[in-house]
Design an enzyme around this catalytic site. Structure first.
Site, PDB file in Angstrom:
ATOM      1  N   LYS A 185       0.885  -1.182   0.000  1.00 25.72           N
ATOM      2  CA  LYS A 185       0.000   0.000   0.000  1.00 25.72           C
ATOM      3  C   LYS A 185       0.921   1.230   0.000  1.00 25.72           C
ATOM      4  CE  LYS A 185      -1.929   3.036   1.869  1.00 25.72           C
ATOM      5  NZ  LYS A 185      -1.726   4.437   1.422  1.00 25.72           N
ATOM      6  N   GLU A 260       9.745   1.800  10.661  1.00 23.59           N
ATOM      7  CA  GLU A 260      10.820   2.754  10.373  1.00 23.59           C
ATOM      8  C   GLU A 260      10.158   4.125  10.350  1.00 23.59           C
ATOM      9  OE1 GLU A 260      12.744   5.186   8.849  1.00 23.59           O
ATOM     10  OE2 GLU A 260      13.345   4.146   7.009  1.00 23.59           O
ATOM     11  N   CYS A 294      13.723  10.635   6.320  1.00 25.74           N
ATOM     12  CA  CYS A 294      13.562  10.344   7.749  1.00 25.74           C
ATOM     13  C   CYS A 294      14.887  10.495   8.486  1.00 25.74           C
ATOM     14  CB  CYS A 294      13.007   8.948   7.936  1.00 25.74           C
ATOM     15  SG  CYS A 294      13.942   7.735   7.043  1.00 25.74           S
ATOM     16  N   GLU A 393      10.340  16.736  14.014  1.00 22.61           N
ATOM     17  CA  GLU A 393      10.721  16.489  12.626  1.00 22.61           C
ATOM     18  C   GLU A 393       9.957  17.437  11.694  1.00 22.61           C
ATOM     19  OE1 GLU A 393       9.327  12.709  10.773  1.00 22.61           O
ATOM     20  OE2 GLU A 393      11.397  12.556  10.058  1.00 22.61           O
TER      21      GLU A 393
HETATM   22  N1  LIG Z   1       9.958   8.003   8.071  1.00 23.18           N
HETATM   23  C1  LIG Z   1       9.702   8.439   6.847  1.00 23.18           C
HETATM   24  O1  LIG Z   1      10.385   8.088   5.904  1.00 23.18           O
HETATM   25  C2  LIG Z   1       8.534   9.334   6.618  1.00 23.18           C
HETATM   26  C3  LIG Z   1       8.061  10.164   7.610  1.00 23.18           C
HETATM   27  N2  LIG Z   1       7.005  10.955   7.343  1.00 23.18           N
HETATM   28  C4  LIG Z   1       6.566  11.879   8.407  1.00 23.18           C
HETATM   29  O2  LIG Z   1       5.161  11.877   8.438  1.00 23.18           O
HETATM   30  C5  LIG Z   1       4.638  13.176   8.301  1.00 23.18           C
HETATM   31  C6  LIG Z   1       3.286  13.134   7.640  1.00 23.18           C
HETATM   32  O3  LIG Z   1       3.337  12.532   6.376  1.00 23.18           O
HETATM   33  P1  LIG Z   1       2.197  11.487   5.929  1.00 23.18           P
HETATM   34  O4  LIG Z   1       2.244  11.264   4.464  1.00 23.18           O
HETATM   35  O5  LIG Z   1       0.886  11.913   6.510  1.00 23.18           O
HETATM   36  O6  LIG Z   1       2.740  10.153   6.649  1.00 23.18           O
HETATM   37  P2  LIG Z   1       1.992   8.836   7.119  1.00 23.18           P
HETATM   38  O7  LIG Z   1       2.858   8.161   8.086  1.00 23.18           O
HETATM   39  O8  LIG Z   1       0.606   9.119   7.546  1.00 23.18           O
HETATM   40  O9  LIG Z   1       1.945   7.979   5.763  1.00 23.18           O
HETATM   41  C7  LIG Z   1       2.764   6.873   5.460  1.00 23.18           C
HETATM   42  C8  LIG Z   1       1.913   5.731   4.939  1.00 23.18           C
HETATM   43  O10 LIG Z   1       0.996   5.312   5.942  1.00 23.18           O
HETATM   44  C9  LIG Z   1      -0.322   5.264   5.409  1.00 23.18           C
HETATM   45  N3  LIG Z   1      -1.278   5.480   6.499  1.00 23.18           N
HETATM   46  C10 LIG Z   1      -1.724   6.660   6.999  1.00 23.18           C
HETATM   47  N4  LIG Z   1      -2.592   6.451   8.005  1.00 23.18           N
HETATM   48  C11 LIG Z   1      -2.688   5.119   8.166  1.00 23.18           C
HETATM   49  C12 LIG Z   1      -3.406   4.267   9.067  1.00 23.18           C
HETATM   50  N5  LIG Z   1      -4.224   4.763  10.016  1.00 23.18           N
HETATM   51  N6  LIG Z   1      -3.250   2.926   8.973  1.00 23.18           N
HETATM   52  C13 LIG Z   1      -2.427   2.395   8.038  1.00 23.18           C
HETATM   53  N7  LIG Z   1      -1.733   3.146   7.148  1.00 23.18           N
HETATM   54  C14 LIG Z   1      -1.858   4.492   7.217  1.00 23.18           C
HETATM   55  C15 LIG Z   1      -0.307   6.332   4.345  1.00 23.18           C
HETATM   56  O11 LIG Z   1      -1.364   6.163   3.440  1.00 23.18           O
HETATM   57  C16 LIG Z   1       1.064   6.097   3.731  1.00 23.18           C
HETATM   58  O12 LIG Z   1       1.025   5.007   2.833  1.00 23.18           O
HETATM   59  C17 LIG Z   1       5.734  13.920   7.552  1.00 23.18           C
HETATM   60  O13 LIG Z   1       5.679  15.303   7.792  1.00 23.18           O
HETATM   61  C18 LIG Z   1       6.962  13.310   8.138  1.00 23.18           C
HETATM   62  O14 LIG Z   1       7.277  13.938   9.352  1.00 23.18           O
HETATM   63  C19 LIG Z   1       6.363  10.932   6.138  1.00 23.18           C
HETATM   64  C20 LIG Z   1       6.781  10.124   5.127  1.00 23.18           C
HETATM   65  C21 LIG Z   1       7.954   9.302   5.273  1.00 23.18           C
HETATM   66  N1  LIG Z   2      18.300   7.093   1.424  1.00 20.16           N
HETATM   67  C1  LIG Z   2      17.140   6.419   1.766  1.00 20.16           C
HETATM   68  C2  LIG Z   2      16.433   7.073   2.927  1.00 20.16           C
HETATM   69  C3  LIG Z   2      15.202   6.381   3.194  1.00 20.16           C
HETATM   70  C4  LIG Z   2      14.220   6.997   4.165  1.00 20.16           C
HETATM   71  O1  LIG Z   2      13.956   8.208   4.182  1.00 20.16           O
HETATM   72  O2  LIG Z   2      13.656   6.205   4.898  1.00 20.16           O
END
Ligand SMILES: NC(=O)C1=CN([C@@H]2O[C@H](COP(=O)(O)OP(=O)(O)OC[C@H]3O[C@@H](n4cnc5c(N)ncnc54)[C@H](O)[C@@H]3O)[C@@H](O)[C@H]2O)C=CC1
Ligand SMILES: NCCCC(=O)O
Ligand code: NA
Length: 503
Positions: A185, A260, A294, A393
């Site tokens: 997903k 993660e 991240c 963050e």
């Molecule tokens: N660790 C990382 O690589 C990431 C961190 N983030 C953080 O998250 C913040 C918000 O971004 P979002 O896109 O809203 O992140 P999110 O964590 O809500 O989204 C990531 C994934 O989780 C899914 N998701 C959302 N709610 C869910 C639920 N209740 N159950 C299962 N799956 C669910 C989303 O559809 C997406 O596929 C960003 O500002 C950033 O701080 C966002 C993207 C990547």
């Molecule tokens: N260079 C890959 C970093 C991946 C991540 O933001 O989780």
């Protein structure tokens, strides 16, 4: 030049399928704010179909087609996927850049990493066969024991938008190598290349149901996957808030999860460095991928003796970063992924200002770009450790700066966070780098660089950055279940109870 965005459906049981409720939603290019296509919106009805297809894929032909096929059989599919991705890497790179806003050169680099990751896990799948029945040495000669590594089953993979296809691959490649069947997903903000992965799977003839790809919103498509009783494991990358919800849902069924999550990673710059080299890594560590990583090292902790000169130099490096449409040649910083995220980043900057910090550089839309969710690389000084900008963050091109005078103080500042994903140390004293690396509370430490990432090395965090490790052999273990098989090999009766025949 832009490319046409293919119109796709959900990928279930090896076929394109319209969502049961027939809904779709728009794809927005964050550089132009224009709609460039649409994607299907899965709901729990589609999740049920995909999970059933994945179950069938595991048991088809008594498992011999996939789950209990040799690793070498599965490796052939992984290599075929890698070859197709390589063939299409420029087109896929463009689609990725148009969907999530990352500079084209980065997106093409990601596609090379995607192909490399499928190849790497093909090697590990082949190696798995030789590792079966590894003997366990026991303290009793009357027993012998060995270990089988078996696929964990049907896995749900929920991924973010910052590396849309690469983050999916970090999960899909090891899951398939292990013999699992998966439901991916991707994020609703950037799903195009994941749907193209479905097309690649169709073309290489991946057995139906082994990989199902459902685009849709988190609460509508992600949540039913996380709580589904027939899903054996969830692997997630994204925000800490959503990670916590997924863990709660999975806990109801004692379902394993690997998470993660976010970060607020430090970069420590000592006074013995080459200023330009250190400034470039500092800029790269925070502004690469438009600051949406991240592991971004978004807290600069610099020695007070060089702080003024170093930060001046850093500002010069950031002024030299080309900000443009990601498809423009030489682009090094594109837009934030969406309008919502853009507003969030600007709010972080205005809150920092209102709390008394100084916006030393950037912090606004670049003058030459009237449309798109662009924010200039931002450097914030006069920061205290209680400010939001130090603690939370941002997920955008925003760096905050503090100074230190002793190594101990630098470490205290670096570890002053609930997160524990990445950390970087820059110094010419390698003994000091080793010492500091041991003290940093993080899952990944970079010495004299920040962010380079190799699929052979473990990736993941501590504290609220999550747990479990992806990539390398650790990534494969995530999708394997360990079974001990222990045999009694003595001809003698066990002799614990009195035998009735002796009565
Ligand atoms: N660790 C990382 O690589 C990431 C961190 N983030 C953080 O998250 C913040 C918000 O971004 P979002 O896109 O809203 O992140 P999110 O964590 O809500 O989204 C990531 C994934 O989780 C899914 N998701 C959302 N709610 C869910 C639920 N209740 N159950 C299962 N799956 C669910 C989303 O559809 C997406 O596929 C960003 O500002 C950033 O701080 C966002 C993207 C990547
Ligand atoms: N260079 C890959 C970093 C991946 C991540 O933001 O989780
Ligand atoms: Na998008």
């Amino acid at each position: 030049m832009a490319v046409r965005v293919p119109s796709r459906q959900l990928f279930i049981d090896g076929e394109w399928r319209e969502p049961v409720l027939k809904n779709r939603f728009p794809i927005i290019n964050p550089a132009t704010e224009q709609m460039i296509g649409d994607i299907p919106a899965a709901t729990s009805e589609d999740v049920d179909l995909a999970v059933a297809a994945a179950r069938r894929a595991l048991s088809r032909n008594k498992g011999k087609d996939w789950a209990s096929a040799s690793g070498a059989v599965r490796a052939k599919y992984l290599r075929a996927i890698a070859a197709k991705i390589t063939e299409r890497k420029t087109e896929l790179g463009k689609l990725e850049a148009m969907d999530c806003g990352k500079p084209l050169d980065e997106a093409v680099w990601d596609m090379e990493d995607v192909a490399g990751c499928f190849e790497y896990y093909a090697d590990l799948a082949e190696g798995l066969d030789a590792k079966q029945k590894a003997p366990v040495s026991l303290p009793m000669e009357t027993f012998k024991s060995y270990v089988l590594k078996e696929p964990i089953g049907v896995v749900g993979l929920i991924t973010p938008w910052n590396y849309p296809l690469l983050m999916a691959t970090w999960k899909v490649a090891p899951a398939l190598a292990a013999g699992c069947a998966a439901i991916l997903k991707p994020s609703e903000l950037a799903s195009i290349t994941c749907l193209e992965l479905a097309e690649v799977c169709r073309e290489v003839g991946l057995p139906s149901g082994v990989l199902n790809i459902l685009t849709g919103l988190g609460p509508e498509a992600g949540a039913p996957l996380a709580s589904h009783p027939n899903v054996d494991k969830i692997a997630f990358t994204g925000s800490t808030t959503t990670g916590s919800k997924i863990m709660t849902a999975a806990a109801q069924m004692v379902k394993p999860v690997s998470l993660e999550l976010g970060g607020k990673s430090p970069i420590i710059v000592f006074e013995d460095v080459d200023l330009d080299k250190a400034a470039e890594w500092t800029a790269f560590g925070c502004f690469w991928t438009n600051g949406q990583i991240c592991s971004a090292t978004s807290r600069l902790i610099v020695h007070e003796n060089i702080a003024k000169e170093f930060v001046d130099r850093l500002v010069k490096w950031t002024k030299n970063i080309k900000i443009s449409d990601p498809l423009e040649e030489g682009c090094r910083l594109g837009p934030i992924v969406s309008g919502g995220q853009y507003e969030k980043v600007l709010k972080f900057i205005s809150t920092a200002k209102s709390e008394g910090a100084t916006i030393l550089s950037g912090g606004v839309r670049p003058e030459h770009l009237k449309k798109g969710f662009f924010v200039e690389p931002t450097i914030i000084t006069d920061v205290t450790t209680s400010m939001q900008i130090w603690r939370e963050e941002v997920f955008g091109p925003v760096l905050c700066v503090k100074t230190f005078s002793t190594e101990e103080e630098a470490l205290e500042l670096a570890n002053d966070t609930h997160y524990g994903l990445g950390a970087a140390v820059i110094s010419n004293d390698l003994e000091r780098c080793d010492r500091v690396s041991k003290e940093l509370q993080a899952g990944i430490v970079w010495i004299n660089c920040s962010q380079p990432c190799f699929c052979q090395a473990p990736w993941g965090g501590n504290k609220r950055s999550g747990f479990g490790r992806e990539l390398g052999e650790w990534g494969l273990e995530n999708y394997l279940s360990v079974k001990q098989v222990t045999q009694y090999i003595s001809d003698e009766p066990w002799g614990w109870y009195s035998s009735p025949s002796k009565l």
